[in-house]
Scaffold this motif. Structure first.
Motif, PDB file in Angstrom:
ATOM      1  N   LEU A 118      36.633  40.845  41.664  1.00 14.61           N
ATOM      2  CA  LEU A 118      35.956  40.388  40.448  1.00 14.61           C
ATOM      3  C   LEU A 118      36.164  41.471  39.332  1.00 14.61           C
ATOM      4  O   LEU A 118      36.397  42.520  39.494  1.00 14.61           O
ATOM      5  CB  LEU A 118      34.340  40.586  40.989  1.00 14.61           C
ATOM      6  N   VAL A 119      36.684  40.777  38.060  1.00 10.13           N
ATOM      7  CA  VAL A 119      37.074  41.644  36.994  1.00 10.13           C
ATOM      8  C   VAL A 119      35.943  41.502  35.923  1.00 10.13           C
ATOM      9  O   VAL A 119      35.610  40.380  35.734  1.00 10.13           O
ATOM     10  CB  VAL A 119      38.414  41.194  36.524  1.00 10.13           C
ATOM     11  N   VAL A 120      35.600  42.685  35.356  1.00  8.38           N
ATOM     12  CA  VAL A 120      34.493  42.754  34.810  1.00  8.38           C
ATOM     13  C   VAL A 120      34.926  43.308  33.139  1.00  8.38           C
ATOM     14  O   VAL A 120      35.653  44.606  33.359  1.00  8.38           O
ATOM     15  CB  VAL A 120      33.541  43.574  35.345  1.00  8.38           C
ATOM     16  N   CYS A 121      34.338  42.847  31.871  1.00  4.42           N
ATOM     17  CA  CYS A 121      34.472  43.537  30.870  1.00  4.42           C
ATOM     18  C   CYS A 121      33.111  43.119  30.076  1.00  4.42           C
ATOM     19  O   CYS A 121      32.153  43.085  30.820  1.00  4.42           O
ATOM     20  CB  CYS A 121      35.671  43.003  29.936  1.00  4.42           C
ATOM     21  N   ILE A 122      33.027  43.231  28.720  1.00  5.19           N
ATOM     22  CA  ILE A 122      31.684  43.092  28.208  1.00  5.19           C
ATOM     23  C   ILE A 122      31.624  41.583  27.886  1.00  5.19           C
ATOM     24  O   ILE A 122      30.439  41.148  28.740  1.00  5.19           O
ATOM     25  CB  ILE A 122      31.502  43.761  26.930  1.00  5.19           C
ATOM     26  N   GLY A 123      32.035  40.858  27.265  1.00 10.91           N
ATOM     27  CA  GLY A 123      31.875  39.614  26.959  1.00 10.91           C
ATOM     28  C   GLY A 123      32.506  38.525  27.640  1.00 10.91           C
ATOM     29  O   GLY A 123      32.050  37.342  27.482  1.00 10.91           O
ATOM     30  N   ASN A 124      33.450  38.826  28.556  1.00 11.63           N
ATOM     31  CA  ASN A 124      34.065  37.988  29.212  1.00 11.63           C
ATOM     32  C   ASN A 124      34.832  36.771  28.699  1.00 11.63           C
ATOM     33  O   ASN A 124      35.030  35.554  28.940  1.00 11.63           O
ATOM     34  CB  ASN A 124      33.079  37.297  30.546  1.00 11.63           C
ATOM     35  N   ILE A 125      35.442  37.386  27.433  1.00  9.53           N
ATOM     36  CA  ILE A 125      36.287  36.073  26.788  1.00  9.53           C
ATOM     37  C   ILE A 125      37.845  36.938  26.428  1.00  9.53           C
ATOM     38  O   ILE A 125      38.461  36.186  25.901  1.00  9.53           O
ATOM     39  CB  ILE A 125      35.509  35.561  25.466  1.00  9.53           C
ATOM     40  N   CYS A 126      37.733  38.029  26.351  1.00 11.10           N
ATOM     41  CA  CYS A 126      39.039  39.019  26.232  1.00 11.10           C
ATOM     42  C   CYS A 126      39.757  39.618  27.415  1.00 11.10           C
ATOM     43  O   CYS A 126      40.566  38.992  27.792  1.00 11.10           O
ATOM     44  CB  CYS A 126      38.958  39.753  24.802  1.00 11.10           C
ATOM     45  N   MET A 158      42.133  37.731  30.838  1.00 11.81           N
ATOM     46  CA  MET A 158      43.488  38.192  30.707  1.00 11.81           C
ATOM     47  C   MET A 158      43.895  38.812  32.140  1.00 11.81           C
ATOM     48  O   MET A 158      44.790  38.337  32.826  1.00 11.81           O
ATOM     49  CB  MET A 158      43.890  38.855  29.550  1.00 11.81           C
ATOM     50  N   ALA A 159      43.178  39.743  32.311  1.00 12.91           N
ATOM     51  CA  ALA A 159      43.340  40.441  33.657  1.00 12.91           C
ATOM     52  C   ALA A 159      43.140  39.385  34.884  1.00 12.91           C
ATOM     53  O   ALA A 159      43.941  39.469  35.791  1.00 12.91           O
ATOM     54  CB  ALA A 159      42.511  41.470  34.027  1.00 12.91           C
ATOM     55  N   GLU A 200      48.300  44.627  31.858  1.00  9.56           N
ATOM     56  CA  GLU A 200      49.400  44.310  32.722  1.00  9.56           C
ATOM     57  C   GLU A 200      49.822  45.402  33.485  1.00  9.56           C
ATOM     58  O   GLU A 200      50.119  45.234  34.800  1.00  9.56           O
ATOM     59  CB  GLU A 200      50.542  44.010  31.555  1.00  9.56           C
ATOM     60  N   GLY A 201      49.774  46.612  33.070  1.00 14.07           N
ATOM     61  CA  GLY A 201      50.272  47.946  34.004  1.00 14.07           C
ATOM     62  C   GLY A 201      49.293  47.964  34.975  1.00 14.07           C
ATOM     63  O   GLY A 201      49.471  48.300  35.975  1.00 14.07           O
ATOM     64  N   GLY A 202      47.872  47.931  34.705  1.00 11.52           N
ATOM     65  CA  GLY A 202      46.714  48.142  35.566  1.00 11.52           C
ATOM     66  C   GLY A 202      46.682  47.185  36.629  1.00 11.52           C
ATOM     67  O   GLY A 202      46.592  47.311  37.862  1.00 11.52           O
ATOM     68  N   ALA A 203      47.210  45.903  36.324  1.00  8.40           N
ATOM     69  CA  ALA A 203      46.909  44.759  37.056  1.00  8.40           C
ATOM     70  C   ALA A 203      48.227  44.882  38.083  1.00  8.40           C
ATOM     71  O   ALA A 203      48.155  44.339  39.423  1.00  8.40           O
ATOM     72  CB  ALA A 203      47.355  43.393  36.399  1.00  8.40           C
TER      73      ALA A 203
END
Length: 147
Positions: free
Chosen positions: A7-15, A19-20, A132-135
């Motif tokens: 599961l990949v999480v950010c704030i708004g789940n639109i940016c 991408m990740a 990209e680097g983290g992924a």
């Protein structure tokens, strides 16, 4: 330990998280990859700039719709990847059981991925370079432990 659900999480789940999600899913076809937001713009499509940058990499975000992070998602995930220290803290506080499986996407470079929302194309490009680097780092690790 085999990792089957990320599961990949950010704030708004639109940016950042879409991408990740797209990059990790493309690299790990046998693993369930999804994304969500801590304050999701539920139902919204991915940001047009994110879509454009991912299209250039052969990954479509056309079907993405933002979702709010919830208990069920965290329970099902074997690994939860967030964008920064604050998000890691927030997820761990909301879902105490998840503490051992929440990491930053750029954990190994000890970096946070800045939010490019409404900051223009160059901000998206900088964030995507970090993503990209983290992924790539996580794909290597997940492949190693899951093989």
């Amino acid at each position: 330990m085999t990792i089957r659900n990320v599961l990949v999480v950010c704030i708004g789940n639109i940016c950042r998280s879409p991408m990740a999600e797209g990059l990790v899913a493309a690299a790990l076809p046998g693993v369930q990859i999804s994304s969500a937001g801590l304050q999701a713009m539920a139902g919204q499509r991915a940001d047009p700039i994110a879509c454009e940058l991912m299209d250039a990499r052969g990954i479509s975000l056309e079907k993405h719709r933002a979702r709010q992070l919830n208990l069920d998602m965290c329970q099902r995930a074997d690994l939860i990847l967030v964008m920064d220290r604050e998000q890691r803290r927030t997820v761990q506080e909301r879902y105490l059981f998840a503490a051992g499986k929440v990491f930053r996407l750029c954990e190994f470079g000890d970096q946070d991925v800045p939010d490019p929302y409404r900051a223009g194309r160059s901000a998206f490009e900088r964030s995507l370079a970090l993503i990209e680097g983290g992924a790539q780092q996580w794909v290597k690790r997940i492949s190693r432990v899951s093989s």
